[in-house]
Design a protein around this motif. Sequence first.
Motif: not given
Length: 313
Positions: A163-175, A179-187
């Motif tokens: 929709t926005a014409g951007i290219d974010m890389t998807p990082i799928p987790y098993r739940s 994933g939240f620890p990596d987002v919180i840490a900035g990874r």
Amino acid sequence: MPLAHAGSDDAASYPDKPIRIVVAYGVGGVADNIGRVLAAGLTQALGQSVYVDNRGGGGGTIGATIVAKAAPDGYTLLLTSPPMIAVAPLLIPDLYYNPKKDFAPIGTFATTPNILVANTALPVHSLAELVSYAKGPGKGDVSFASGGTGSTGDLSGQILNRTAGIDMTPIPYRSSALGFPDVIAGRVSFMFDSIPSTLGFIRAGQVRPIVVMSDQRSPLLPNVPTAVEEGYPAATMQFWMGLEGPAGLPAGVVAKLNAAMHAAMKSPLVIRSLEHLGAQPFLTSPAEFGALQERDIARYKPLVREIGLHAAN
């Protein structure tokens, strides 16, 4: 007080024993918690015990298969959602159920919108800033986490990319919890997940809420704008939860269960419990629910094919 009979011979004595709702995810998750609220409401409405049976695994497909193969007598039901009906069949070619043929829609009862949150160090406070950042200083280095390939969080991110014409890389987790620890840490830059799963991290200041991926603000986060308000109505995604039974479920039983769901969703206690979990009542008839599923299947099929999603190993 139990509901009156639905006016069909099939429903005259139904239910006369406990009803099992199969929740195709683990204990303590969003689906489990909301399923237990529904079970309590149906117990009150039907005057018979309704309980949750957790059968996690396979992205919800194990539990769905159990119900698809169960006797169509109204005593084994499935708590269902878009990934199980509209996405999993596209990712898993040897799926043991056909979402169009093997279930009898009873109705939806709740909706739990996804929300986009960011690592707090990023210079992003709105959807417009995210798009500018992804096209500018963060180009090629922006990622988003989700609760797995084909999950509603994953699809929300893919829809926003298109929709926005951007290219974010998807990082799928098993739940999503992983994933939240990596987002919180900035990874990882961002996370798309349901409001119930995300609320604790937002309230603790560990992630920054950016936008609710729906057309209405959440009463739990009234200051967070929607994708519609931010100028991206095509990025909205309705995450509903509904109830289905095996194909061949008698019409009288379907009608009685749908009426019980409507009665349960009028209970102040049920409404408060849903709101506490970040969900809101969303009621449909069996026919409306079937049409909603058809629309979602039609919407997600080209998206899944276009972006080349595959089931996680």
